[in-house]
Structures are given as structure tokens and as C-alpha cells.
Enzyme design. Sequence first.
Site, PDB file in Angstrom:
ATOM      1  N   ASP A   1       0.874  -1.156   0.000  1.00 18.46           N
ATOM      2  CA  ASP A   1       0.000   0.000   0.000  1.00 18.46           C
ATOM      3  C   ASP A   1       0.923   1.222   0.000  1.00 18.46           C
ATOM      4  O   ASP A   1       2.107   1.107   0.320  1.00 18.46           O
ATOM      5  CB  ASP A   1      -0.882  -0.027   1.244  1.00 18.46           C
ATOM      6  CG  ASP A   1      -1.787   1.179   1.360  1.00 18.46           C
ATOM      7  OD1 ASP A   1      -2.263   1.672   0.324  1.00 18.46           O
ATOM      8  OD2 ASP A   1      -2.007   1.641   2.492  1.00 18.46           O
TER       9      ASP A   1
ATOM     10  N   ASP B   1      -0.091   5.000   1.095  1.00 19.40           N
ATOM     11  CA  ASP B   1      -0.300   5.902   2.227  1.00 19.40           C
ATOM     12  C   ASP B   1      -0.273   5.145   3.546  1.00 19.40           C
ATOM     13  O   ASP B   1      -1.048   4.206   3.762  1.00 19.40           O
ATOM     14  CB  ASP B   1      -1.630   6.634   2.068  1.00 19.40           C
ATOM     15  CG  ASP B   1      -1.624   7.571   0.876  1.00 19.40           C
ATOM     16  OD1 ASP B   1      -0.822   8.521   0.885  1.00 19.40           O
ATOM     17  OD2 ASP B   1      -2.400   7.351  -0.067  1.00 19.40           O
TER      18      ASP B   1
END
Length: 232
Positions: free
Chosen positions: A13, A15
Amino acid sequence: MSTPSPYDLVIFDCDGVLVDSEALACVVHAEVLTEYGYTISAEQVHERFLGRSAREARLEVESELGRAFPDSYTAQLRATIDRVFGAQLQPVPHIFEALDRLSRRICVASSGTPTRIRSSLGTTGLIGRFDPHLFSAMQVERGKPAPDLFLFAAAQMDTPPRRCVVIEDSVPGVTAAHAAGMTVIGFTGGSHCRPGDADRLRAAGASIVIGDMRTLPGLIEPSLDPAEISAI
């Protein structure tokens, strides 16, 4: 003699996992939503929308309000995030060290827009590690917690889901990766993380949760299968 790793691809991922952006984004999102008539705190944004796309958050809020935001909402949200991230965004601690020690292929699968992903990784000096393998929820029908994005990333990287391991910091992200049939390592080393997050990530399907990126290579490079990971 070491046994080969069960993983061919590490999916990150963006963020909260590669860039320490979530706390900043929650403040900006709350301020802009409030300005447009939906009073909400950064803490409430964290609780409701962490790990989900801005598009899905907007649709949910508009449904509650019974009206659509003007086009200026998205433009202002993006411009404010650009300004704040440009001035304050930092990479997650020790991510460069972790990446240096990984020999598996890597890619990014994020709820952010392609432009946001590229901008955030560029600001923090990470773009060269992942480009062009950057995948966005905008490229699939359903964002996290649906498995679509992770399955799309695996297909683009020509890797079976069972040979993928995902690094995620949010419950929707962990839920999505688990539903995709992938091993999930939860991460709680971002500045937005709170007590109890590790338990929430495990409950959502994370096999193990780490708080320091320096731990990651040792979980992926050795001969650890998912059952062994869950026993650590």
C-alpha cells in the site's frame, strides 16, 4: 541450505506504508469536508475513511447529505493535499533500508489516484523504487475492502495471488488482500497508528503485524510460509 521464499511479489500500500501521509491527509480531508458543509473531525475521518479512496468517501458523504458537492470540492481537496504534502510529507521510517534488503519483485497498490501515488512517491524519493509498477483503485470497479485492486496488481505483475504478500496499514486494505487470497502483513509504524490497531489488523486477516519496517525483509526472504508467519 535455505528453503525458497513462498513469495514472488511484495505488494505495498502507499499511504501509511511507504509514505507517512495518513495523519496529514485526515486533517486536510476533515477541513475541506467541514468547509463544504459536512462537519467532521480528523479523528472521525480516520475512523471512517482510512484506507478507502477519496472517491468512495465523497459518495458516502454526499449520500448522507442528500446532495452532491460542486466540482470545486475535489479540486480544492487535491490542491490542499498537494500543498501540505509538498511541505511536510516524509517516507515511512526505515522504508529505504527495508527495500534495500528485499530481493522479491515489488509494486504499489493504493486507494489513491495515479497522480497522487506518483506525486507522493516522488516527493519522498521512492518513485524510482517502484515505477512503473504503480496500481490505483481508479483502475478497478471496486476499491478496498473489495479484493479487485490486489487481484488487478497481481495479474499485471503476472503473479498468482497465493504467491503475493501484501503490506497494509488499514482494516479495509487488510480485508481486501485477505479476500484476494494473499498473505497480509499489517503495519503499524505510521504516525497515524494508535493503540489497538495491531489487534484490528489481525482480526481483519493480517497474519502478523509489525511496527518497524526493518522487520519486514526477515519475514519475506527466509523460508516462511503463511502458517509459520502467523506463529511468530
